[in-house]
Design a protein around this motif. Structure first.
Motif, mmCIF file in Angstrom:
data_model
loop_
_atom_site.group_PDB
_atom_site.id
_atom_site.type_symbol
_atom_site.label_atom_id
_atom_site.label_comp_id
_atom_site.label_asym_id
_atom_site.label_seq_id
_atom_site.Cartn_x
_atom_site.Cartn_y
_atom_site.Cartn_z
ATOM 1 N N ARG A 1 4.336 -2.935 -5.246
ATOM 2 C CA ARG A 1 4.474 -1.578 -5.789
ATOM 3 C C ARG A 1 3.875 -1.565 -7.186
ATOM 4 O O ARG A 1 4.391 -2.201 -8.098
ATOM 5 C CB ARG A 1 5.950 -1.177 -5.840
ATOM 6 C CG ARG A 1 6.184 0.248 -6.292
ATOM 7 C CD ARG A 1 7.657 0.630 -6.169
ATOM 8 N NE ARG A 1 8.118 0.502 -4.794
ATOM 9 C CZ ARG A 1 7.985 1.422 -3.861
ATOM 10 N NH1 ARG A 1 7.415 2.585 -4.159
ATOM 11 N NH2 ARG A 1 8.442 1.219 -2.653
ATOM 12 N N GLN B 1 -0.834 2.736 0.088
ATOM 13 C CA GLN B 1 0.105 3.746 0.574
ATOM 14 C C GLN B 1 0.670 4.482 -0.628
ATOM 15 O O GLN B 1 1.467 3.948 -1.390
ATOM 16 C CB GLN B 1 1.233 3.110 1.391
ATOM 17 C CG GLN B 1 2.176 4.125 2.024
ATOM 18 C CD GLN B 1 3.265 3.489 2.867
ATOM 19 O OE1 GLN B 1 3.669 2.351 2.641
ATOM 20 N NE2 GLN B 1 3.752 4.211 3.858
ATOM 21 N N PHE C 1 2.365 -7.157 8.631
ATOM 22 C CA PHE C 1 2.307 -6.684 7.257
ATOM 23 C C PHE C 1 3.245 -7.460 6.342
ATOM 24 O O PHE C 1 4.343 -7.880 6.742
ATOM 25 C CB PHE C 1 2.694 -5.203 7.191
ATOM 26 C CG PHE C 1 1.628 -4.276 7.675
ATOM 27 C CD1 PHE C 1 1.417 -4.082 9.039
ATOM 28 C CD2 PHE C 1 0.815 -3.602 6.783
ATOM 29 C CE1 PHE C 1 0.420 -3.230 9.491
ATOM 30 C CE2 PHE C 1 -0.181 -2.748 7.223
ATOM 31 C CZ PHE C 1 -0.386 -2.566 8.577
ATOM 32 N N GLY C 2 2.809 -7.609 5.090
ATOM 33 C CA GLY C 2 3.705 -8.038 4.039
ATOM 34 C C GLY C 2 4.523 -6.855 3.547
ATOM 35 O O GLY C 2 4.337 -5.728 4.001
ATOM 36 N N ASP C 3 5.425 -7.120 2.592
ATOM 37 C CA ASP C 3 6.295 -6.066 2.074
ATOM 38 C C ASP C 3 5.632 -5.246 0.976
ATOM 39 O O ASP C 3 6.212 -4.279 0.491
ATOM 40 C CB ASP C 3 7.603 -6.660 1.546
ATOM 41 C CG ASP C 3 8.521 -7.099 2.672
ATOM 42 O OD1 ASP C 3 9.413 -7.926 2.431
ATOM 43 O OD2 ASP C 3 8.337 -6.610 3.808
ATOM 44 N N LEU D 1 -0.479 -2.714 0.460
ATOM 45 C CA LEU D 1 -0.011 -3.513 1.588
ATOM 46 C C LEU D 1 -1.129 -4.403 2.111
ATOM 47 O O LEU D 1 -2.278 -3.977 2.220
ATOM 48 C CB LEU D 1 0.468 -2.606 2.723
ATOM 49 C CG LEU D 1 1.747 -1.807 2.460
ATOM 50 C CD1 LEU D 1 1.908 -0.718 3.508
ATOM 51 C CD2 LEU D 1 2.951 -2.727 2.475
ATOM 52 N N ASN E 1 11.156 0.220 1.231
ATOM 53 C CA ASN E 1 10.694 -0.894 0.406
ATOM 54 C C ASN E 1 10.249 -2.106 1.230
ATOM 55 O O ASN E 1 10.304 -3.240 0.747
ATOM 56 C CB ASN E 1 11.785 -1.317 -0.589
ATOM 57 C CG ASN E 1 12.162 -0.190 -1.518
ATOM 58 O OD1 ASN E 1 11.301 0.476 -2.079
ATOM 59 N ND2 ASN E 1 13.458 0.062 -1.658
ATOM 60 N N ARG E 2 9.842 -1.867 2.411
ATOM 61 C CA ARG E 2 9.344 -2.942 3.277
ATOM 62 C C ARG E 2 7.958 -2.583 3.806
ATOM 63 O O ARG E 2 7.519 -1.432 3.764
ATOM 64 C CB ARG E 2 10.292 -3.163 4.472
ATOM 65 C CG ARG E 2 11.717 -3.539 4.111
ATOM 66 C CD ARG E 2 11.777 -4.849 3.344
ATOM 67 N NE ARG E 2 11.240 -5.962 4.080
ATOM 68 C CZ ARG E 2 11.924 -6.675 4.981
ATOM 69 N NH1 ARG E 2 13.163 -6.349 5.279
ATOM 70 N NH2 ARG E 2 11.360 -7.700 5.575
ATOM 71 N N GLY E 3 7.253 -3.601 4.324
ATOM 72 C CA GLY E 3 5.981 -3.348 4.995
ATOM 73 C C GLY E 3 6.223 -2.805 6.392
ATOM 74 O O GLY E 3 7.347 -2.566 6.804
ATOM 75 N N LEU E 4 5.146 -2.590 7.118
ATOM 76 C CA LEU E 4 5.251 -2.070 8.471
ATOM 77 C C LEU E 4 5.573 -3.200 9.451
ATOM 78 O O LEU E 4 5.056 -4.304 9.331
ATOM 79 C CB LEU E 4 3.927 -1.416 8.893
ATOM 80 C CG LEU E 4 3.695 0.012 8.424
ATOM 81 C CD1 LEU E 4 3.545 0.110 6.924
ATOM 82 C CD2 LEU E 4 2.476 0.606 9.129
#
Lengths: 114, 115
Positions: free
Chosen positions: B111, B37, B106-108, B91, A41-44
């Motif tokens: 979804r 993604q 990157f941000g989180d 993302l 649940n996080r970005g890269l």
């Protein structure tokens, strides 16, 4: 067009053992190479990059990667795995002089067991 | 904040509705990227902004997808007439300058779930 292959969907390793996550690439000319890690649940998060110079690159959290031009590989390594290293790892490539465009591999899930 | 900020973090909507996703890049970062993604998969490039240059839209999957960015600040990704196959994590990333040697931050993600 460039491409990145991560041949292993998952890598399992015991805590304290060395780990390797494989990456091979295809690009016209010289590459810039990157490794990123993704937690649930996080970005890269950026780990390390190869731009030029020494083929062994050191990055965050004790990770390192070795650029091998003849084998077009950029494998990620760590001498001693931690359970907290368990995550999804992505390799990415950008051709030198082609701007910022990154092409990502499909990812490898690393599972470190106690 | 110090990092890339995306909102909302989660979005559930009905098929056919329009959605707008927001990205606030790191201050001073001239380059901004959107990726998609899908569950258990890698990142698909969607669109890239660099300063005031025309964006690279080559990754947008259909004309239902569009994005805007004002100067070097906030960007919005809009999906019109959403379909179930649009369900994914979207993302956003930003980076310094134009050199390909700059890492992307990157941000989180947002979804997105289409019912």
């Amino acid at each position: 067009a460039q491409s990145v292959a991560q041949p292993e969907d998952q890598v399992n390793v015991a805590e304290g053992n060395p780990l390797t996550v494989k990456c091979t690439y295809s690009v016209s000319g010289n590459p810039y190479l990157f490794w990123y890690v993704q937690y649930p649940n996080r970005g890269l998060q950026f780990l390390l990059k190869y731009i030029t110079g020494d083929n062994l690159v050191k990055g965050s959290y004790g990770f390192e990667a070795e650029f091998n031009k003849s084998q077009t590989s950029f494998h990620l390594k760590k001498p001693s795995a931690l359970v907290s290293d368990s995550a999804l790892y992505f390799c990415a490539v950008s051709p030198v002089g082609a701007g910022n465009m990154l092409t990502f591999g499909g990812g490898t899930r690393l599972m470190v067991k106690p | 904040g110090a990092g890339v900020s995306q909102s909302p973090s989660n979005k559930v909507t009905e098929k056919g509705k329009d959605v707008e996703l927001r990205c606030d890049p790191i201050s001073g970062h001239t380059a901004l990227y959107w990726y998609r993604q899908r569950l258990g998969q890698g990142l698909e490039f969607l669109i890239y902004f660099q300063g005031n240059s025309a964006p690279d839209k080559s990754g947008l999957p259909s004309d239902r997808f569009s994005a805007e960015r004002t100067g070097e600040s906030v960007s919005t990704l809009t999906i019109q007439r959403t379909q179930q196959e649009d369900s994914a994590v979207y993302l956003c990333a930003s980076s310094l300058g134009q050199g390909g040697n700059q890492p992307q931050h990157f941000g989180d993600g947002t979804r997105l779930s289409i019912l």
